[in-house]
Write an enzyme that holds these catalytic residues in place. Structure first.
Site, PDB file in Angstrom:
ATOM      1  N   TYR A  16     -74.176   0.303 -56.174  1.00  0.00           N
ATOM      2  CA  TYR A  16     -73.830   1.310 -57.176  1.00  0.00           C
ATOM      3  C   TYR A  16     -74.764   2.513 -57.201  1.00  0.00           C
ATOM      4  O   TYR A  16     -74.509   3.461 -57.947  1.00  0.00           O
ATOM      5  CB  TYR A  16     -73.793   0.675 -58.568  1.00  0.00           C
ATOM      6  CG  TYR A  16     -72.796  -0.452 -58.664  1.00  0.00           C
ATOM      7  CD1 TYR A  16     -71.427  -0.201 -58.617  1.00  0.00           C
ATOM      8  CD2 TYR A  16     -73.215  -1.778 -58.771  1.00  0.00           C
ATOM      9  CE1 TYR A  16     -70.508  -1.231 -58.689  1.00  0.00           C
ATOM     10  CE2 TYR A  16     -72.302  -2.816 -58.851  1.00  0.00           C
ATOM     11  CZ  TYR A  16     -70.951  -2.534 -58.807  1.00  0.00           C
ATOM     12  OH  TYR A  16     -70.045  -3.556 -58.876  1.00  0.00           O
ATOM     13  N   HIS A  27     -63.945   4.342 -59.477  1.00  0.00           N
ATOM     14  CA  HIS A  27     -64.855   3.262 -59.089  1.00  0.00           C
ATOM     15  C   HIS A  27     -65.960   3.862 -58.237  1.00  0.00           C
ATOM     16  O   HIS A  27     -65.684   4.583 -57.277  1.00  0.00           O
ATOM     17  CB  HIS A  27     -64.121   2.170 -58.311  1.00  0.00           C
ATOM     18  CG  HIS A  27     -63.083   1.504 -59.147  1.00  0.00           C
ATOM     19  ND1 HIS A  27     -63.397   0.573 -60.099  1.00  0.00           N
ATOM     20  CD2 HIS A  27     -61.743   1.684 -59.201  1.00  0.00           C
ATOM     21  CE1 HIS A  27     -62.286   0.189 -60.701  1.00  0.00           C
ATOM     22  NE2 HIS A  27     -61.270   0.860 -60.185  1.00  0.00           N
TER      23      HIS A  27
END
Length: 145
Positions: free
Chosen positions: A24, A101
């Site tokens: 991430y 996302h």
């Protein structure tokens, strides 16, 4: 009064910058909100941001945004793959919604390959890091024109 975009981030996204940075990145949720807010301002829009680890809070936010916001940017986190209730709330809001996302779920575990939310989204952005939020705001701003 400028138009508003609802920016929703689901479970565990409060841990951005700390949780699995190899997937991430090192940007934080605050960085995400700042980026989306700056992009919205370029279009004369405002952002109302909410992160919640509780599905019902996200659903309530969508219900409350109906008729008052021009669109929604949502990263549902793990609810992407499991929540029919969140899908129904996106539909009930009648807001054009862009699903974001940070990572590419299709390059990850099989269970992450399915999204309920994408059934109601006008666009899905995946794998662009937090820049995906900027792209999502731009999409909604251009739909408004």
């Amino acid at each position: 009064m400028p138009g508003k975009i609802l920016l929703l981030n689901g479970p565990n996204l409060n841990m951005l910058g700390k949780r699995e940075p190899d997937i991430y990145g090192h940007d934080t949720l605050e960085d995400v909100v700042a980026l989306a807010t700056a992009e919205a301002a370029k279009h004369g829009l405002e952002v109302e941001a909410l992160q919640s680890n509780h599905e019902g809070e996200l659903i309530d936010a969508l219900h409350n945004a109906r008729g008052t916001h021009i669109g929604c940017v949502i990263n549902p986190g793990g609810l992407t793959h499991t929540s029919v209730a969140l899908l129904d709330a996106v539909k009930a809001s009648e807001l054009p919604t862009v699903e974001v996302h940070i990572s590419n779920p299709h390059a990850r575990e099989e269970f992450r390959h399915h999204s309920y939310i994408s059934l109601a989204a006008v666009s899905v952005i995946a794998g662009a890091g937090i820049q995906g939020y900027r792209f999502a705001v731009d999409i909604l701003a251009n739909l408004k024109k």
